[in-house]
Design a protein around this motif. Structure first.
Motif, PDB file in Angstrom:
ATOM      1  N   PHE A 290       0.852  -1.179   0.000  1.00  0.00           N
ATOM      2  CA  PHE A 290       0.000   0.000   0.000  1.00  0.00           C
ATOM      3  C   PHE A 290       0.891   1.232   0.000  1.00  0.00           C
ATOM      4  CE2 PHE A 290      -3.002  -3.046   1.519  1.00  0.00           C
ATOM      5  CZ  PHE A 290      -4.262  -2.564   1.179  1.00  0.00           C
ATOM      6  N   GLY A 291       0.746   2.048  -1.028  1.00  0.00           N
ATOM      7  CA  GLY A 291       1.402   3.344  -1.049  1.00  0.00           C
ATOM      8  C   GLY A 291       0.391   4.393  -0.638  1.00  0.00           C
ATOM      9  N   LEU A 292       0.443   4.801   0.625  1.00  0.00           N
ATOM     10  CA  LEU A 292      -0.518   5.772   1.135  1.00  0.00           C
ATOM     11  C   LEU A 292      -0.083   7.186   0.767  1.00  0.00           C
ATOM     12  CD1 LEU A 292      -1.116   4.269   4.694  1.00  0.00           C
ATOM     13  CD2 LEU A 292      -2.261   3.704   2.557  1.00  0.00           C
ATOM     14  N   PRO A 293      -1.031   8.097   0.591  1.00  0.00           N
ATOM     15  CA  PRO A 293      -0.676   9.476   0.250  1.00  0.00           C
ATOM     16  C   PRO A 293       0.147  10.126   1.359  1.00  0.00           C
ATOM     17  CG  PRO A 293      -3.027   9.062  -0.075  1.00  0.00           C
ATOM     18  CD  PRO A 293      -2.488   7.902   0.677  1.00  0.00           C
ATOM     19  N   GLY A 294       0.863  11.180   1.005  1.00  0.00           N
ATOM     20  CA  GLY A 294       1.746  11.833   1.963  1.00  0.00           C
ATOM     21  C   GLY A 294       1.062  12.789   2.908  1.00  0.00           C
ATOM     22  N   ASN A 295      -0.035  13.429   2.489  1.00  0.00           N
ATOM     23  CA  ASN A 295      -0.728  14.331   3.392  1.00  0.00           C
ATOM     24  C   ASN A 295      -1.287  13.537   4.570  1.00  0.00           C
ATOM     25  OD1 ASN A 295      -0.548  17.025   2.371  1.00  0.00           O
ATOM     26  ND2 ASN A 295      -1.816  16.355   0.643  1.00  0.00           N
ATOM     27  N   PRO A 296      -1.104  14.007   5.802  1.00  0.00           N
ATOM     28  CA  PRO A 296      -1.401  13.171   6.967  1.00  0.00           C
ATOM     29  C   PRO A 296      -2.853  12.729   7.081  1.00  0.00           C
ATOM     30  CG  PRO A 296      -0.838  15.426   7.625  1.00  0.00           C
ATOM     31  CD  PRO A 296      -0.492  15.297   6.188  1.00  0.00           C
ATOM     32  N   ALA A 357     -21.526  18.088  12.513  1.00  0.00           N
ATOM     33  CA  ALA A 357     -21.020  19.309  11.892  1.00  0.00           C
ATOM     34  C   ALA A 357     -19.563  19.106  11.514  1.00  0.00           C
ATOM     35  CB  ALA A 357     -21.153  20.497  12.844  1.00  0.00           C
ATOM     36  N   PRO A 358     -19.130  19.617  10.359  1.00  0.00           N
ATOM     37  CA  PRO A 358     -17.709  19.560  10.014  1.00  0.00           C
ATOM     38  C   PRO A 358     -16.877  20.279  11.069  1.00  0.00           C
ATOM     39  CG  PRO A 358     -19.033  20.191   8.113  1.00  0.00           C
ATOM     40  CD  PRO A 358     -19.936  20.259   9.306  1.00  0.00           C
ATOM     41  N   THR A 359     -15.639  19.810  11.270  1.00  0.00           N
ATOM     42  CA  THR A 359     -14.793  20.378  12.320  1.00  0.00           C
ATOM     43  C   THR A 359     -14.027  21.609  11.861  1.00  0.00           C
ATOM     44  OG1 THR A 359     -13.083  18.784  11.699  1.00  0.00           O
ATOM     45  CG2 THR A 359     -14.492  18.220  13.576  1.00  0.00           C
ATOM     46  N   GLY A 360     -14.228  22.039  10.625  1.00  0.00           N
ATOM     47  CA  GLY A 360     -13.523  23.228  10.142  1.00  0.00           C
ATOM     48  C   GLY A 360     -12.883  22.968   8.791  1.00  0.00           C
ATOM     49  N   ASP A 361     -11.796  23.678   8.530  1.00  0.00           N
ATOM     50  CA  ASP A 361     -11.060  23.554   7.276  1.00  0.00           C
ATOM     51  C   ASP A 361     -10.717  22.090   7.015  1.00  0.00           C
ATOM     52  OD1 ASP A 361      -9.350  23.665   5.135  1.00  0.00           O
ATOM     53  OD2 ASP A 361      -7.925  25.053   6.061  1.00  0.00           O
ATOM     54  N   GLN A 362     -11.114  21.592   5.838  1.00  0.00           N
ATOM     55  CA  GLN A 362     -10.945  20.181   5.513  1.00  0.00           C
ATOM     56  C   GLN A 362      -9.697  19.904   4.680  1.00  0.00           C
ATOM     57  OE1 GLN A 362     -13.100  17.546   6.589  1.00  0.00           O
ATOM     58  NE2 GLN A 362     -13.765  19.161   7.993  1.00  0.00           N
ATOM     59  N   GLY A 363      -8.738  20.791   4.691  1.00  0.00           N
ATOM     60  CA  GLY A 363      -7.495  20.533   3.982  1.00  0.00           C
ATOM     61  C   GLY A 363      -6.839  19.253   4.468  1.00  0.00           C
ATOM     62  N   SER A 364      -6.257  18.473   3.540  1.00  0.00           N
ATOM     63  CA  SER A 364      -5.727  17.158   3.897  1.00  0.00           C
ATOM     64  C   SER A 364      -4.459  17.224   4.741  1.00  0.00           C
ATOM     65  CB  SER A 364      -5.467  16.326   2.640  1.00  0.00           C
ATOM     66  OG  SER A 364      -4.588  16.995   1.764  1.00  0.00           O
ATOM     67  N   ASN A 365      -3.944  18.426   4.963  1.00  0.00           N
ATOM     68  CA  ASN A 365      -2.806  18.590   5.868  1.00  0.00           C
ATOM     69  C   ASN A 365      -3.240  18.948   7.277  1.00  0.00           C
ATOM     70  OD1 ASN A 365      -3.704  21.200   4.931  1.00  0.00           O
ATOM     71  ND2 ASN A 365      -1.899  22.072   5.921  1.00  0.00           N
ATOM     72  N   ARG A 366      -4.542  19.207   7.487  1.00  0.00           N
ATOM     73  CA  ARG A 366      -5.024  19.774   8.748  1.00  0.00           C
ATOM     74  C   ARG A 366      -5.327  18.688   9.784  1.00  0.00           C
ATOM     75  NH1 ARG A 366      -7.254  24.654   9.335  1.00  0.00           N
ATOM     76  NH2 ARG A 366      -6.975  24.086  11.541  1.00  0.00           N
TER      77      ARG A 366
END
Length: 413
Positions: A290-296, A357-366
């Motif tokens: 499995f090569g997982l993406p780099g963003n946490p 409810a969403p927890t805020g900014d959904q950027g994949s680094n957050r």
């Protein structure tokens, strides 16, 4: 891009249970996968017993008013020595104690009037009331669990009650974990210009502790295709599963996919998923890769959706759908059709139904918005924007399984 459901189906076709087993004492078997059926060696309880504190009597042909002489007592571990061989006799009995011979009912101690050695009751008495029949929990020879069952504390407590000391389980899945990238630094060391601390390898290894896996921390690989290829080939000799994070996208310094294609095969790559699009799945030697993406956040989401069920399946457990429920969306979300999206959210209880409810900014680094989440809001790939008040599907995150819907404002300090 491959649809998420189709990608999972293709993955299931690649996974073959390892088939190797070991024998463990039950104290060491929590979280392991049963390899053989486990059957009850005894009836449980092994004798008729009292379910309450009271008096054991023969309820045959009793009138509405009954008088009994108390002639003995039966305590847990100390059965009575007398039998109820004549009418009008009773034996004091306590919860879990053996029902005396000749007795077929228990009268609760609070339902009698006691005068010396005589008790009187005006309540109706029915055969088998407050009596736990032999085998009431399980009969000898009954199947307690089938192969492929993940053994919980509750299974093992049941086994202990049946006197079972050992079980046969699948051996642990051997998982090798790499991270990749020249920008990564180890925790506890100073950051050089342009560096960040490696959190993905830590996250994966931490999550793997919840699985029936033996985890090997194989360190961080540089952005060098030769080094990556050699490391993967060498690790594949001993591992059932290889995990990397980073280096599987389309950048000039993304070398993992190329390395895998040199020493193994890439089965599929690029999933219609957000976050986690550049997930890569293949084989290196006898190891699944499995090569997982780099963003946490992408790493964590793809682990939960694809890696975790793969480890279960390798150990012989059937893939299980994640725990989901329906909740009312608070605030609305923007979404463009095309990829299935998993938004970090906070699930709460209300008087009517759960809300999320969403927890805020959904950027994949957050990672901040994941640390504050207890669920993922699933937005289907066919959907566009979702409005406030609409119903949405919610996937409960693993650590929240014991408290699915918590209203933080009402939580105890």
């Amino acid at each position: 891009m491959l649809n998420v459901d189709l990608a999972f189906q293709k993955l299931v076709g690649l996974v073959r249970p390892i088939g190797e087993t070991e024998r463990l004492v039950i104290a060491d078997a929590v979280g392991r996968i049963a390899a053989d059926p486990v059957t009850a060696p005894i009836d449980l309880p092994p004798f008729d017993s009292s379910a309450m504190d009271g008096y054991a009597v023969d309820a045959t042909n009793l009138d509405s008013v009954a008088h009994f002489e108390v002639v003995d007592e039966s305590l847990a571990g100390r059965p009575a020595t007398h039998a109820l061989s004549t009418p009008g006799k009773a034996i004091r009995v306590f919860t879990g104690a053996v029902m005396p011979k000749g007795a077929n009912a228990v009268v609760l101690q609070e339902d009698v009037a006691k005068h010396g050695n005589t008790i009187t009751t005006t309540e109706p008495i029915h055969r088998n009331q407050h009596v736990r029949q032999r085998g009431h929990d399980v009969h000898r020879g009954a199947v307690l669990c089938r192969p492929g069952t993940r053994l919980s504390h509750f299974h093992l407590t049941w086994f202990a009650a049946c006197g079972i000391e050992e079980v046969t389980v699948s051996r642990r899945i051997r998982v090798g974990v790499f991270s990749t990238g020249d920008e990564l630094a180890e925790r506890g060391t100073p950051l050089k210009p342009g560096q960040i601390y490696d959190s993905n390898r830590f996250a994966i290894i931490s999550l793997l502790r919840e699985k029936a896996a033996e985890t090997f921390d194989l360190g961080c690989l540089p952005d060098d295709p030769d080094v990556i290829a050699n490391a993967l080939r060498d690790a594949s000799l001993d591992m059932d599963l290889l995990l990397t994070s980073g280096g599987v996208s389309v950048g000039d310094a993304d070398f993992v996919k190329e390395a895998v294609e040199r020493v193994g095969s890439m089965e599929f790559w690029n999933i219609a998923l957000k976050p986690g699009k550049p997930l890569a799945i293949g084989t290196v030697g006898k190891s699944l890769f499995f090569g997982l993406p780099g963003n946490p956040v992408s790493t964590l989401v793809t682990y939960l959706l694809f890696v975790a069920p793969t480890i279960d399946r390798l150990g012989g457990q059937q893939p299980m759908a994640p725990l989901t429920l329906t909740a009312v969306l608070e605030g609305g979300v923007k979404h463009t059709a095309g990829r299935r999206e998993y938004l970090r959210g906070t699930l709460r209880s209300t008087d009517d139904r759960p809300t999320v409810a969403p927890t805020g900014d959904q950027g994949s680094n957050r990672l901040a918005t994941l640390a504050g989440a207890n669920c993922l809001i699933v937005v289907n790939e066919a959907r566009h924007n979702i409005e406030d008040g609409e119903l949405v599907e919610v996937m409960v995150l693993p650590d929240e399984g014991a408290h699915l819907v918590v209203d933080q404002e009402r939580a105890l300090p």
